[in-house]
Scaffold this active site. Structure first.
Site, PDB file in Angstrom:
ATOM      1  N   TRP A  24       0.824  -1.221   0.000  1.00 28.55           N
ATOM      2  CA  TRP A  24       0.000   0.000   0.000  1.00 28.55           C
ATOM      3  C   TRP A  24       0.853   1.264   0.000  1.00 28.55           C
ATOM      4  O   TRP A  24       0.321   2.362  -0.134  1.00 28.55           O
ATOM      5  CB  TRP A  24      -0.954  -0.001   1.195  1.00 28.55           C
ATOM      6  CG  TRP A  24      -0.300  -0.401   2.478  1.00 28.55           C
ATOM      7  CD1 TRP A  24       0.349   0.415   3.343  1.00 28.55           C
ATOM      8  CD2 TRP A  24      -0.215  -1.722   3.024  1.00 28.55           C
ATOM      9  NE1 TRP A  24       0.835  -0.314   4.394  1.00 28.55           N
ATOM     10  CE2 TRP A  24       0.497  -1.629   4.228  1.00 28.55           C
ATOM     11  CE3 TRP A  24      -0.688  -2.971   2.610  1.00 28.55           C
ATOM     12  CZ2 TRP A  24       0.757  -2.747   5.021  1.00 28.55           C
ATOM     13  CZ3 TRP A  24      -0.426  -4.068   3.402  1.00 28.55           C
ATOM     14  CH2 TRP A  24       0.285  -3.961   4.583  1.00 28.55           C
ATOM     15  N   ARG A  25       2.157   1.122   0.144  1.00 29.41           N
ATOM     16  CA  ARG A  25       3.016   2.306   0.198  1.00 29.41           C
ATOM     17  C   ARG A  25       3.062   3.044  -1.142  1.00 29.41           C
ATOM     18  O   ARG A  25       3.339   4.231  -1.186  1.00 29.41           O
ATOM     19  CB  ARG A  25       4.444   1.900   0.582  1.00 29.41           C
ATOM     20  CG  ARG A  25       4.579   1.490   2.037  1.00 29.41           C
ATOM     21  CD  ARG A  25       5.131   2.652   2.880  1.00 29.41           C
ATOM     22  NE  ARG A  25       4.803   2.546   4.281  1.00 29.41           N
ATOM     23  CZ  ARG A  25       5.526   1.882   5.172  1.00 29.41           C
ATOM     24  NH1 ARG A  25       6.626   1.270   4.804  1.00 29.41           N
ATOM     25  NH2 ARG A  25       5.152   1.870   6.439  1.00 29.41           N
ATOM     26  N   GLU A  37      -5.734   0.661   5.633  1.00 26.73           N
ATOM     27  CA  GLU A  37      -5.799   1.207   6.991  1.00 26.73           C
ATOM     28  C   GLU A  37      -6.762   0.421   7.872  1.00 26.73           C
ATOM     29  O   GLU A  37      -6.513   0.215   9.050  1.00 26.73           O
ATOM     30  CB  GLU A  37      -6.193   2.692   6.947  1.00 26.73           C
ATOM     31  CG  GLU A  37      -5.069   3.596   6.467  1.00 26.73           C
ATOM     32  CD  GLU A  37      -3.807   3.451   7.318  1.00 26.73           C
ATOM     33  OE1 GLU A  37      -3.908   3.221   8.534  1.00 26.73           O
ATOM     34  OE2 GLU A  37      -2.712   3.541   6.742  1.00 26.73           O
ATOM     35  N   GLN A  42      -5.143  -3.067  14.603  1.00 25.68           N
ATOM     36  CA  GLN A  42      -4.936  -4.186  15.537  1.00 25.68           C
ATOM     37  C   GLN A  42      -4.462  -5.461  14.854  1.00 25.68           C
ATOM     38  O   GLN A  42      -4.718  -6.565  15.346  1.00 25.68           O
ATOM     39  CB  GLN A  42      -6.223  -4.475  16.316  1.00 25.68           C
ATOM     40  CG  GLN A  42      -6.737  -3.256  17.048  1.00 25.68           C
ATOM     41  CD  GLN A  42      -8.006  -3.550  17.785  1.00 25.68           C
ATOM     42  OE1 GLN A  42      -8.034  -4.459  18.594  1.00 25.68           O
ATOM     43  NE2 GLN A  42      -9.046  -2.788  17.535  1.00 25.68           N
ATOM     44  N   THR A  43      -3.813  -5.338  13.713  1.00 27.94           N
ATOM     45  CA  THR A  43      -3.343  -6.531  13.000  1.00 27.94           C
ATOM     46  C   THR A  43      -1.937  -6.272  12.467  1.00 27.94           C
ATOM     47  O   THR A  43      -1.645  -5.181  11.986  1.00 27.94           O
ATOM     48  CB  THR A  43      -4.291  -6.859  11.821  1.00 27.94           C
ATOM     49  OG1 THR A  43      -5.627  -6.851  12.309  1.00 27.94           O
ATOM     50  CG2 THR A  43      -3.982  -8.221  11.242  1.00 27.94           C
ATOM     51  N   LEU A  80      -8.732 -12.834   9.431  1.00 24.99           N
ATOM     52  CA  LEU A  80      -8.100 -11.555   9.770  1.00 24.99           C
ATOM     53  C   LEU A  80      -8.624 -11.033  11.118  1.00 24.99           C
ATOM     54  O   LEU A  80      -7.972 -10.229  11.771  1.00 24.99           O
ATOM     55  CB  LEU A  80      -8.402 -10.549   8.653  1.00 24.99           C
ATOM     56  CG  LEU A  80      -7.502  -9.348   8.480  1.00 24.99           C
ATOM     57  CD1 LEU A  80      -6.041  -9.726   8.428  1.00 24.99           C
ATOM     58  CD2 LEU A  80      -7.872  -8.593   7.207  1.00 24.99           C
ATOM     59  N   GLY A  81      -9.798 -11.516  11.508  1.00 25.53           N
ATOM     60  CA  GLY A  81     -10.358 -11.139  12.812  1.00 25.53           C
ATOM     61  C   GLY A  81     -11.104  -9.818  12.773  1.00 25.53           C
ATOM     62  O   GLY A  81     -11.042  -9.068  11.797  1.00 25.53           O
ATOM     63  N   TYR A  82     -11.820  -9.562  13.849  1.00 24.65           N
ATOM     64  CA  TYR A  82     -12.606  -8.320  13.981  1.00 24.65           C
ATOM     65  C   TYR A  82     -13.418  -8.073  12.716  1.00 24.65           C
ATOM     66  O   TYR A  82     -13.265  -7.058  12.038  1.00 24.65           O
ATOM     67  CB  TYR A  82     -11.704  -7.120  14.283  1.00 24.65           C
ATOM     68  CG  TYR A  82     -10.867  -7.289  15.522  1.00 24.65           C
ATOM     69  CD1 TYR A  82     -11.435  -7.156  16.785  1.00 24.65           C
ATOM     70  CD2 TYR A  82      -9.527  -7.602  15.430  1.00 24.65           C
ATOM     71  CE1 TYR A  82     -10.681  -7.336  17.931  1.00 24.65           C
ATOM     72  CE2 TYR A  82      -8.761  -7.785  16.568  1.00 24.65           C
ATOM     73  CZ  TYR A  82      -9.339  -7.643  17.814  1.00 24.65           C
ATOM     74  OH  TYR A  82      -8.581  -7.818  18.926  1.00 24.65           O
ATOM     75  N   TYR A 120      -8.434   8.315  13.785  1.00 25.95           N
ATOM     76  CA  TYR A 120      -7.146   7.826  13.287  1.00 25.95           C
ATOM     77  C   TYR A 120      -7.220   7.510  11.789  1.00 25.95           C
ATOM     78  O   TYR A 120      -6.394   7.972  10.997  1.00 25.95           O
ATOM     79  CB  TYR A 120      -6.702   6.564  14.057  1.00 25.95           C
ATOM     80  CG  TYR A 120      -5.550   5.900  13.363  1.00 25.95           C
ATOM     81  CD1 TYR A 120      -4.263   6.407  13.510  1.00 25.95           C
ATOM     82  CD2 TYR A 120      -5.747   4.841  12.486  1.00 25.95           C
ATOM     83  CE1 TYR A 120      -3.193   5.852  12.821  1.00 25.95           C
ATOM     84  CE2 TYR A 120      -4.691   4.281  11.792  1.00 25.95           C
ATOM     85  CZ  TYR A 120      -3.422   4.789  11.962  1.00 25.95           C
ATOM     86  OH  TYR A 120      -2.380   4.261  11.259  1.00 25.95           O
ATOM     87  N   ASP A 138      -2.388   6.893  16.577  1.00 26.66           N
ATOM     88  CA  ASP A 138      -2.836   5.623  17.161  1.00 26.66           C
ATOM     89  C   ASP A 138      -1.920   5.271  18.333  1.00 26.66           C
ATOM     90  O   ASP A 138      -1.102   6.100  18.770  1.00 26.66           O
ATOM     91  CB  ASP A 138      -2.845   4.515  16.095  1.00 26.66           C
ATOM     92  CG  ASP A 138      -1.433   4.153  15.645  1.00 26.66           C
ATOM     93  OD1 ASP A 138      -0.475   4.872  15.992  1.00 26.66           O
ATOM     94  OD2 ASP A 138      -1.294   3.129  14.940  1.00 26.66           O
ATOM     95  N   CYS A 193      10.763   2.334  17.854  1.00 27.59           N
ATOM     96  CA  CYS A 193      10.256   2.723  19.182  1.00 27.59           C
ATOM     97  C   CYS A 193       9.187   1.711  19.593  1.00 27.59           C
ATOM     98  O   CYS A 193       8.024   2.042  19.769  1.00 27.59           O
ATOM     99  CB  CYS A 193       9.697   4.142  19.160  1.00 27.59           C
ATOM    100  SG  CYS A 193       9.530   4.811  20.825  1.00 27.59           S
TER     101      CYS A 193
HETATM  102 FE1  SF4 Z   1      11.718   5.892  21.106  1.00 32.67          FE
HETATM  103 FE2  SF4 Z   1      14.289   5.605  21.762  1.00 32.67          FE
HETATM  104 FE3  SF4 Z   1      13.575   6.995  19.599  1.00 32.67          FE
HETATM  105 FE4  SF4 Z   1      13.115   7.952  22.024  1.00 32.67          FE
HETATM  106  S1  SF4 Z   1      15.105   7.541  21.094  1.00 32.67           S
HETATM  107  S2  SF4 Z   1      11.687   7.960  20.311  1.00 32.67           S
HETATM  108  S3  SF4 Z   1      12.604   6.077  23.147  1.00 32.67           S
HETATM  109  S4  SF4 Z   1      13.284   4.797  19.959  1.00 32.67           S
END
Ligand code: SF4
Length: 368
Positions: A24-25, A37, A42-43, A80-82, A120, A138, A193
């Site tokens: 989809w990019r 989307e 949740q998948t 796929l659920g939901y 979202y 989200d 992250c």
């Molecule tokens: Fe997340 Fe670490 Fe980046 Fe901060 S530095 S936004 S904690 S991945």
């Protein structure tokens, strides 16, 4: 005060080098972006990819999706659920055809009023398909910004969300690549992250991230304690007759709507409930035109949904009314092939496999 333009520049630079190639990019068609989307809610991305291709092969445009029968829709979504997401998507598509001539609107008010589109999804479609400076926040994005800005309030609180949306808007205001900001934030939350052990060494924002500097990323985001799933005892009766099994279609609304199951009764979990299984199942089969006796427990299994946990016990049943076995109500006799092709509701798919092998064994014993 952070330099939001610089944040956007760093993020996009990282995204251009590290992003995954996802189907989809490269899409510009708002309908296809909408489908992706909805599926991604949740998948996991890896789980979505084959469904995305298959769904768009079957329903390449809004018209084909609007005209799909519930069975066709279910079969494209099963696994796929939901499933309510699929029904809402179809309803939203019908609204676009009825009110906007098939053109997905590009204002937050109009798109947000369509079935199945929350804040979202509206932000994601508006930024990715129309390149509008509309944030899509989200759980992933909340996590990233709660760490970056070191937000210690509960992230579910509306002021926290509004603050993060304002930051994303500022970032988008300084670039012509609003859709890429949305996708880059999703990617950062998915790859770097991440909830546990964030990979700060790979993050474009490590130099400015407050949580990383304080080494307390693991404490953020702060969330309300989740309620444990509610336990529900489910008794399921298996009635076989002449190489077929009795099954019903679940109602069109609610959990696992429109999917198939073996006759079942849900009760709140309690020790006494197990004792009631035979009575409850006899009553359920009576609604389906069958007088049965309930045999010993056959299989048990547990299935966890997001808000409830089914603790299932299955029982073989025997017919007591010797003549006439036409099912009443919503009951249907299904043969092995039909059992193999039906859209089974969650754990009933596993039970369907057991039932099929039982029917096969019966046939072998009869030399058929
Ligand atoms: Fe997340 Fe670490 Fe980046 Fe901060 S530095 S936004 S904690 S991945």
């Amino acid at each position: 005060m952070m330099d939001y333009l610089n944040l956007a520049r760093q993020l996009l630079g990282w995204y251009d080098c590290r992003r995954r190639e996802l189907p989809w990019r490269t899409e510009t068609d708002p309908y296809r972006i909408w489908v992706s989307e909805v599926m991604l809610q949740q998948t996991r991305v890896e789980a979505v990819i084959p469904y995305y291709h298959n769904f768009l092969r079957r329903f390449p445009d809004m018209r084909s999706l609007a005209e799909a029968t519930p069975e066709e829709l279910l079969s494209a979504w099963q696994g796929l659920g939901y499933y309510s997401r699929a029904r809402n998507l179809q309803q939203g598509v019908r609204e676009v055809l009825a009110h906007y001539g098939g053109n997905l609107p590009d204002s937050r008010d109009e798109i947000g009023a369509l079935s199945g589109i929350g804040p979202y999804t509206a932000g994601a479609i508006l930024s990715i398909a129309y390149n509008k400076a509309e944030p899509a926040v989200d759980g992933n994005v909340l996590r990233v910004f709660s760490r970056l800005l070191h937000i210690e309030e509960l992230v579910e609180r509306a002021p926290v969300r509004r603050r993060i949306e304002a930051v994303v808007r500022e970032m988008m205001a300084g670039t012509p690549r609003c859709g890429d900001i949305t996708q880059a934030l999703m990617e950062l939350g998915a790859l770097v992250c991440i909830p546990r052990n964030p990979r700060c060494g790979e993050c474009p924002w490590q130099g400015v991230c407050i949580a990383s500097q304080r080494s307390d990323q693991a404490l953020l985001p702060r969330r309300k304690a989740a309620e444990p799933p509610r336990k529900v005892a489910v008794f399921t009766g298996i009635l076989l007759q002449g190489g077929r099994a009795l099954a019903v279609r679940r109602p069109d609304r609610g959990l696992l709507a429109g999917m198939w199951e073996f006759p079942s009764v849900e009760t709140l979990d309690s020790p006494a409930a197990t004792l009631d299984a035979a009575d409850l199942l006899c009553a359920r089969f009576r609604e389906l035109g069958q007088e049965v006796s309930v045999q010993a427990e056959w299989h048990s299994l547990t299935h966890v949904f997001s808000h409830r946990q089914w603790q299932m016990k299955t029982f073989r049943c025997r017919r007591r009314n010797p003549t006439g076995c036409d099912p009443a109500g919503d009951g249907h006799w299904l043969d092995r092939e039909q059992i193999a092709s039906m859209n089974w509701a969650g754990p009933h798919r596993k039970i369907a496999a057991w039932v099929r092998s039982e029917l096969e064994q019966e046939m072998r014993e009869k030399g058929l």
